[in-house]
Design a protein around this motif. Structure first.
Motif, mmCIF file in Angstrom:
data_model
loop_
_atom_site.group_PDB
_atom_site.id
_atom_site.type_symbol
_atom_site.label_atom_id
_atom_site.label_comp_id
_atom_site.label_asym_id
_atom_site.label_seq_id
_atom_site.Cartn_x
_atom_site.Cartn_y
_atom_site.Cartn_z
ATOM 1 N N THR A 287 0.834 -1.628 -0.136
ATOM 2 C CA THR A 287 0.099 -0.445 0.417
ATOM 3 C C THR A 287 0.792 1.266 0.550
ATOM 4 O O THR A 287 2.130 1.503 0.501
ATOM 5 C CB THR A 287 -0.705 -0.039 1.411
ATOM 6 O OG1 THR A 287 -0.082 -0.128 2.268
ATOM 7 C CG2 THR A 287 -2.254 -1.118 0.939
ATOM 8 N N VAL A 288 0.717 1.967 -1.299
ATOM 9 C CA VAL A 288 0.769 3.728 -0.762
ATOM 10 C C VAL A 288 -0.128 4.567 -0.478
ATOM 11 O O VAL A 288 -0.890 4.399 -0.775
ATOM 12 C CB VAL A 288 1.572 4.364 -2.039
ATOM 13 C CG1 VAL A 288 2.369 4.684 -2.453
ATOM 14 C CG2 VAL A 288 2.694 3.036 -2.427
ATOM 15 N N ASP A 289 0.100 4.791 1.000
ATOM 16 C CA ASP A 289 -0.433 5.971 1.708
ATOM 17 C C ASP A 289 -1.939 5.380 1.592
ATOM 18 O O ASP A 289 -3.147 5.727 1.103
ATOM 19 C CB ASP A 289 -0.731 7.038 1.335
ATOM 20 C CG ASP A 289 0.081 8.014 1.431
ATOM 21 O OD1 ASP A 289 0.998 7.315 2.328
ATOM 22 O OD2 ASP A 289 0.650 8.817 0.785
ATOM 23 N N GLU A 290 -1.715 4.206 1.838
ATOM 24 C CA GLU A 290 -3.089 2.652 2.207
ATOM 25 C C GLU A 290 -3.740 2.918 0.899
ATOM 26 O O GLU A 290 -4.719 1.963 0.878
ATOM 27 C CB GLU A 290 -4.169 3.691 3.299
ATOM 28 C CG GLU A 290 -4.026 4.668 4.077
ATOM 29 C CD GLU A 290 -3.738 3.636 5.390
ATOM 30 O OE1 GLU A 290 -4.370 2.672 5.673
ATOM 31 O OE2 GLU A 290 -2.630 4.128 6.508
ATOM 32 N N PHE A 291 -3.005 3.097 -0.744
ATOM 33 C CA PHE A 291 -3.980 2.693 -1.148
ATOM 34 C C PHE A 291 -3.442 1.481 -1.263
ATOM 35 O O PHE A 291 -1.686 1.367 -2.049
ATOM 36 C CB PHE A 291 -3.915 3.565 -2.865
ATOM 37 C CG PHE A 291 -4.344 5.067 -2.333
ATOM 38 C CD1 PHE A 291 -6.366 4.987 -2.438
ATOM 39 C CD2 PHE A 291 -4.399 6.331 -2.080
ATOM 40 C CE1 PHE A 291 -6.838 5.927 -2.206
ATOM 41 C CE2 PHE A 291 -4.815 6.817 -1.368
ATOM 42 C CZ PHE A 291 -6.331 7.528 -1.971
ATOM 43 N N ASP A 292 -4.278 0.323 -2.335
ATOM 44 C CA ASP A 292 -3.562 -0.921 -2.576
ATOM 45 C C ASP A 292 -3.206 -1.214 -3.719
ATOM 46 O O ASP A 292 -4.264 -0.942 -5.124
ATOM 47 C CB ASP A 292 -4.308 -1.829 -2.035
ATOM 48 C CG ASP A 292 -4.048 -3.549 -1.594
ATOM 49 O OD1 ASP A 292 -3.270 -3.374 -3.005
ATOM 50 O OD2 ASP A 292 -4.687 -4.442 -1.758
ATOM 51 N N VAL A 293 -1.937 -1.232 -4.063
ATOM 52 C CA VAL A 293 -1.424 -1.461 -5.861
ATOM 53 C C VAL A 293 -1.725 -2.542 -6.460
ATOM 54 O O VAL A 293 -2.410 -2.393 -7.855
ATOM 55 C CB VAL A 293 0.080 -1.322 -5.863
ATOM 56 C CG1 VAL A 293 0.774 0.066 -5.375
ATOM 57 C CG2 VAL A 293 1.033 -2.901 -5.524
ATOM 58 N N ALA A 294 -2.613 -3.838 -5.691
ATOM 59 C CA ALA A 294 -2.751 -4.999 -6.454
ATOM 60 C C ALA A 294 -4.563 -4.349 -6.363
ATOM 61 O O ALA A 294 -5.776 -5.598 -7.265
ATOM 62 C CB ALA A 294 -3.041 -5.998 -4.895
ATOM 63 N N LYS A 295 -5.265 -4.104 -6.157
ATOM 64 C CA LYS A 295 -6.869 -3.474 -6.293
ATOM 65 C C LYS A 295 -6.790 -2.176 -7.891
ATOM 66 O O LYS A 295 -6.542 -1.229 -7.727
ATOM 67 C CB LYS A 295 -7.638 -2.768 -5.475
ATOM 68 C CG LYS A 295 -7.174 -4.050 -4.057
ATOM 69 C CD LYS A 295 -8.458 -3.405 -3.440
ATOM 70 C CE LYS A 295 -8.636 -4.230 -2.378
ATOM 71 N NZ LYS A 295 -8.438 -3.648 -0.808
ATOM 72 N N PRO A 296 -7.328 -2.633 -9.220
ATOM 73 C CA PRO A 296 -7.256 -1.840 -10.125
ATOM 74 C C PRO A 296 -8.075 -0.581 -10.144
ATOM 75 O O PRO A 296 -7.279 0.833 -9.908
ATOM 76 C CB PRO A 296 -8.125 -2.810 -11.194
ATOM 77 C CG PRO A 296 -8.380 -3.469 -10.814
ATOM 78 C CD PRO A 296 -7.506 -4.381 -9.105
#
Ligand code: ATP
Ligand code: MG
Length: 244
Positions: free
Chosen positions: A59-68
């Motif tokens: 996660t980058v600042d809570e944003f999950d790179v695996a979630k489109p």
């Protein structure tokens, strides 16, 4: 913060990342060391969402790179400069730097170009803004690459051996820019073989060995005989790098 949790990645039968954990807090400079093939570039590519994870989470600042739906936000927060120059050859230095803020962030071109010129000036390329990559030296191209990443105002700057294709003089030029960025509080994840430089600018050093992150220590402790150097692989790596 940027968080890598128990990340696993294989290519065919080869396990390249084997349960990697890494946290980077805002303002930190973290260097990643390790032998060729230990998985450093793969880790950076995973953070960018360029590789599908086989396990774990980034996660980058809570944003999950695996979630489109979250990847675009994650990518906006992390700017990457790669080992090989990857500027667009048909665009000038200025056009390369201004492209993503205009096309991706939809910001006004005039404003972005003014900022891009200022960035190029800050790396000593104010008078080369209209040159094409083929008209620039390797060190100059890599400085444009750094400006291109910075133009997106990333919270995390990821650098994958940005000096490895450069001669010593050009390497020094580029490292001087990176030292300035580190000194001004830019959060950086720095993959490098420049051990002494890593030692000067990093808050923390991590060591990857065959896909496992076997050491994660504050810089001073990493180079201490009771700390990182107590790991035979680290000691061996450092002594080899210093001989080369
Ligand atoms: N797309 C791919 N397909 C198959 N194998 C790959 C792929 N990308 C990387 N590998 C393998 O994964 C391993 C780790 O590669 P990686 O590029 O992450 O190493 P590195 O630590 O960055 O090395 P270097 O210091 O040489 O840049 C290597 O054995 C490499 O051959
Ligand atoms: Mg690499």
């Amino acid at each position: 913060m940027l968080k890598v949790e128990n990340v696993k990645k294989s290519f065919g039968a080869a396990t390249v990342l084997d349960g990697v954990n890494l946290t980077v807090n805002p303002g930190e400079v973290v260097s990643i060391l390790g032998s060729s093939g230990s998985g450093k570039s793969t880790l950076i590519r995973c953070i960018n969402g360029l590789e599908k994870l086989d396990g774990g989470r980034i996660t980058v600042d809570e944003f999950d790179v695996a979630k489109p739906k979250e990847l675009a936000e994650a990518r906006k927060r992390s700017g990457t400069v790669f080992q090989l120059f990857n500027l667009y050859p048909h665009m000038t230095a200025l056009q390369n730097v201004a492209l993503a803020p205009v096309e991706v962030l939809k910001r006004p071109r005039a404003e972005v170009e003014a900022e891009s010129r200022a960035l190029l000036t800050s790396v000593g390329l104010g008078d080369r803004a209209d040159a094409y990559p083929s008209q620039l030296s390797g060190g100059q191209r890599q400085r444009v690459g750094i400006c291109r990443a910075l133009a997106m105002k990333p919270r995390y700057l990821l650098l994958d051996e940005v000096t490895s294709a450069l001669d010593p003089e050009m390497t020094a030029e580029v490292l001087a820019i990176l030292a300035k960025l580190a000194g001004s509080g830019t959060t950086m994840v720095f993959v490098t073989h420049e051990i002494e430089f890593a030692r000067q600018i990093s808050n923390r050093i991590v060591f990857l060995e065959k896909g496992k992150l076997i050491v994660d220590l504050p810089t001073e402790q990493f180079f201490d005989s009771q700390g990182g150097l107590a790991q035979p692989r680290v000691a061996q790596f450092l002594s080899k790098m210093r001989k080369d």
